[in-house]
Design an enzyme around this catalytic site. Structure first.
Site, PDB file in Angstrom:
ATOM      1  N   ARG A 159       0.825  -1.217   0.000  1.00 25.20           N
ATOM      2  CA  ARG A 159       0.000   0.000   0.000  1.00 25.20           C
ATOM      3  C   ARG A 159       0.851   1.255   0.000  1.00 25.20           C
ATOM      4  O   ARG A 159       0.496   2.259  -0.615  1.00 25.20           O
ATOM      5  CB  ARG A 159      -0.963  -0.032   1.196  1.00 25.20           C
ATOM      6  N   GLY A 184      -1.698 -11.650  -4.877  1.00 26.09           N
ATOM      7  CA  GLY A 184      -3.133 -11.354  -4.941  1.00 26.09           C
ATOM      8  C   GLY A 184      -3.402  -9.903  -4.602  1.00 26.09           C
ATOM      9  O   GLY A 184      -4.262  -9.252  -5.214  1.00 26.09           O
ATOM     10  N   ARG A 186      -6.986 -17.747  -9.054  1.00 28.49           N
ATOM     11  CA  ARG A 186      -7.648 -17.055  -7.935  1.00 28.49           C
ATOM     12  C   ARG A 186      -8.830 -16.221  -8.431  1.00 28.49           C
ATOM     13  O   ARG A 186      -8.759 -15.571  -9.467  1.00 28.49           O
ATOM     14  CB  ARG A 186      -6.628 -16.214  -7.164  1.00 28.49           C
ATOM     15  N   ASP A 233      -4.256 -15.588   7.478  1.00 32.70           N
ATOM     16  CA  ASP A 233      -2.959 -16.006   6.918  1.00 32.70           C
ATOM     17  C   ASP A 233      -2.151 -16.858   7.901  1.00 32.70           C
ATOM     18  O   ASP A 233      -1.158 -17.477   7.520  1.00 32.70           O
ATOM     19  CB  ASP A 233      -2.128 -14.783   6.510  1.00 32.70           C
ATOM     20  N   ARG A 253       3.639 -19.517   2.807  1.00 27.60           N
ATOM     21  CA  ARG A 253       3.254 -19.788   4.197  1.00 27.60           C
ATOM     22  C   ARG A 253       3.224 -21.292   4.500  1.00 27.60           C
ATOM     23  O   ARG A 253       3.436 -21.703   5.635  1.00 27.60           O
ATOM     24  CB  ARG A 253       1.920 -19.120   4.529  1.00 27.60           C
TER      25      ARG A 253
HETATM   26  C1  S3P Z   1      -4.440  -8.946   2.187  1.00 29.22           C
HETATM   27  C2  S3P Z   1      -5.696  -9.390   2.509  1.00 29.22           C
HETATM   28  C3  S3P Z   1      -6.013 -10.794   2.778  1.00 29.22           C
HETATM   29  C4  S3P Z   1      -4.758 -11.594   3.112  1.00 29.22           C
HETATM   30  C5  S3P Z   1      -3.650 -11.322   2.142  1.00 29.22           C
HETATM   31  C6  S3P Z   1      -3.289  -9.849   2.152  1.00 29.22           C
HETATM   32  C7  S3P Z   1      -4.239  -7.512   1.910  1.00 29.22           C
HETATM   33  O1  S3P Z   1      -6.638 -11.364   1.642  1.00 29.22           O
HETATM   34  O2  S3P Z   1      -5.052 -12.970   3.126  1.00 29.22           O
HETATM   35  O3  S3P Z   1      -2.506 -12.087   2.469  1.00 29.22           O
HETATM   36  O4  S3P Z   1      -3.080  -7.055   1.850  1.00 29.22           O
HETATM   37  O5  S3P Z   1      -5.238  -6.807   1.740  1.00 29.22           O
HETATM   38  P1  S3P Z   1      -8.216 -11.238   1.353  1.00 29.22           P
HETATM   39  O6  S3P Z   1      -8.537  -9.847   1.022  1.00 29.22           O
HETATM   40  O7  S3P Z   1      -8.456 -12.164   0.182  1.00 29.22           O
HETATM   41  O8  S3P Z   1      -8.883 -11.721   2.594  1.00 29.22           O
END
Ligand code: S3P
Length: 429
Positions: free
Chosen positions: A28, A95, A123, A316, A389
């Site tokens: 971010r 992701g 995903r 996580d 992980r």
């Molecule tokens: C994250 C949100 C989570 C987490 C991922 C990081 C983030 O995922 O599992 O490792 O940085 O916003 P989800 O938004 O799919 O819950």
């Protein structure tokens, strides 16, 4: 793939480490610094593969970014000055990069294409593209916009009032980042609170955002202003050593700079409920994200039930909590965690399969797992599924096995914790 044989002979863990930067916050900081016009500096940045993917994407949009270890300097023309990228934006295994970028790119005035690795291709993206399309976004992709590669034709967006169907900070953040460029006030409603780093950091970059009883409101058209971000240590990385300290005999570990944001601290609650010998000293400062020093010692643990609204606060950490539970007296039940199926890999399947190979008494369920303990673990050939992980969980497991553990791919650990094995070496006695 780099296989690795882990052969520790009755080790104990002693000493202290400073936990590396938080992955969610590092992403971010770069994203917000790129959206803002002018200079942003970041310290405590996590130079893991995922966050480096985020940096790569913004360089392709014409943002100047210098990385020096854990320091990052961003010099951006601001989102309105970005270039239409000539290349595909490659998000690797991340992701967070993929989903947040969708929200950011939807409101630009150019075309872009996002894709990632084999795991990203599996995903679900409709959870992000659907609400963005309701805001007017033009996104096309495989299986009707559900999977990468995704092509985004930037366009003018309108606000949305969106009730989140799943607790997901990635979805919430993508909508808010699109909302920043949309007409009107965007509202996101959360039943279960997911990590709130986006909300905190938007304030840090000068935006006006209101959060009350799970309702987040953000007025579109606000400009972000470059600033300094000091990233706290990642509690999700600390979790591996918190569990190691609790389960490896004759151990005492001090973890410095652990981020203890209340939307992320479920692991602390679980360790406490299971009887861990742990002391938490909060750091006193007025930073955007609270931190603490945590000491943990070898503990007598008991089983517990983990369910409901704590799940997003430790999602996580479930792989390493499963290992913890194999060493606890009694039964641990994890439920309401079906989101694990759509992480870097299906973590319900991966955790249950691999811990079984080491001798654990663990059963996968539809939305979690059931673990009976304590069990003595033994060595075996295991797979990380290319999931950082799962890799770190198996590495910590190998500290208590009576014979070596051979993992097929240890390289994936660099996705979130490039110095994991160095830190482990520092603590091994
Ligand atoms: C994250 C949100 C989570 C987490 C991922 C990081 C983030 O995922 O599992 O490792 O940085 O916003 P989800 O938004 O799919 O819950």
């Amino acid at each position: 793939m780099t296989s690795k044989v882990l052969n520790y002979n009755n080790p104990s863990l002693q000493g202290s480490i400073t936990v590396p930067g938080d992955k969610s916050i590092s992403h971010r900081a770069v994203m917000f610094g790129a959206i803002a016009k002018g200079k942003t500096t970041v310290t405590g940045f996590l130079p893991g593969d995922d966050c480096l993917s985020t940096i790569d994407c913004f360089r392709k949009l014409g943002v100047k970014i210098e990385v020096d270890g854990t320091k990052v300097e961003i010099d951006s023309p601001g989102i309105d000055g970005w270039e239409e990228p000539k290349e595909v934006l490659y998000t690797g295994n991340s992701g967070t990069t993929t989903r947040l970028m969708l929200g950011i790119l939807a409101g630009t005035d150019f075309h872009s294409v996002i894709t990632g690795d084999d795991s990203i291709a599996k995903r679900p993206m409709a959870r992000v593209t659907n609400p963005l399309k309701q805001m007017g976004a033009q996104i096309a992709g495989r299986k009707n916009g559900e999977f990468t590669p995704l092509a985004i034709q930037g366009t003018k967006l309108k606000n949305i009032d969106y009730a989140m169907p799943v607790a997901s900070a990635q979805v919430k953040s993508a909508i808010l980042l699109a909302g920043l460029q949309a007409e009107g006030t965007t509202i996101v409603r959360e039943k279960e609170v997911s990590r709130d780093h986006t909300e905190r950091m938007l304030k840090q970059f000068g935006a006006n955002i209101e959060v009350e009883d799970g309702v987040i409101s953000l007025k579109g058209g606000q400009k972000l202003h470059g600033t300094h971000v000091d990233v706290p240590g990642d509690i999700s990385s600390a979790a591996f050593f918190l569990v190691a300290g609790a389960i490896v005999p004759n151990s005492e570990i001090l973890l410095k700079n652990v981020g203890i944001n209340p939307t992320r601290d479920g692991i602390i609650e679980v360790l406490q409920n299971m009887g861990a010998d742990m002391v938490i000293e909060e750091d006193i400062d007025d930073a955007a994200e609270p931190t603490a020093t945590i000491t943990i010692r070898t503990s007598n643990l008991k089983g517990t039930t983990i369910e409901g609204d704590i799940i997003p606060r430790l999602i996580d950490e479930i792989p390493i909590i499963a290992l913890l539970a194999t060493q606890a007296e009694g039964t641990t039940i994890i439920r309401d965690a079906q989101e694990l199926k759509v992480k870097e890999t299906d973590r319900i399947v991966a955790v249950a399969n691999e811990l079984k190979k080491l001798g654990a008494n663990i059963t996968a369920t539809d939305d979690g797992m059931i673990i009976h303990g304590p069990t003595k673990l033994h060595g075996a050939e295991v797979s990380t599924y290319g999931d950082h992980r799962i890799g770190m969980m198996l590495a910590i497991a190998s500290l208590i096995t009576d014979s070596p553990v051979e993992m097929d791919d240890a390289k994936c650990i660099a996705i979130s914790y490039p110095t994991f094995f160095e830190h482990l070496d520092l603590l091994l006695k």
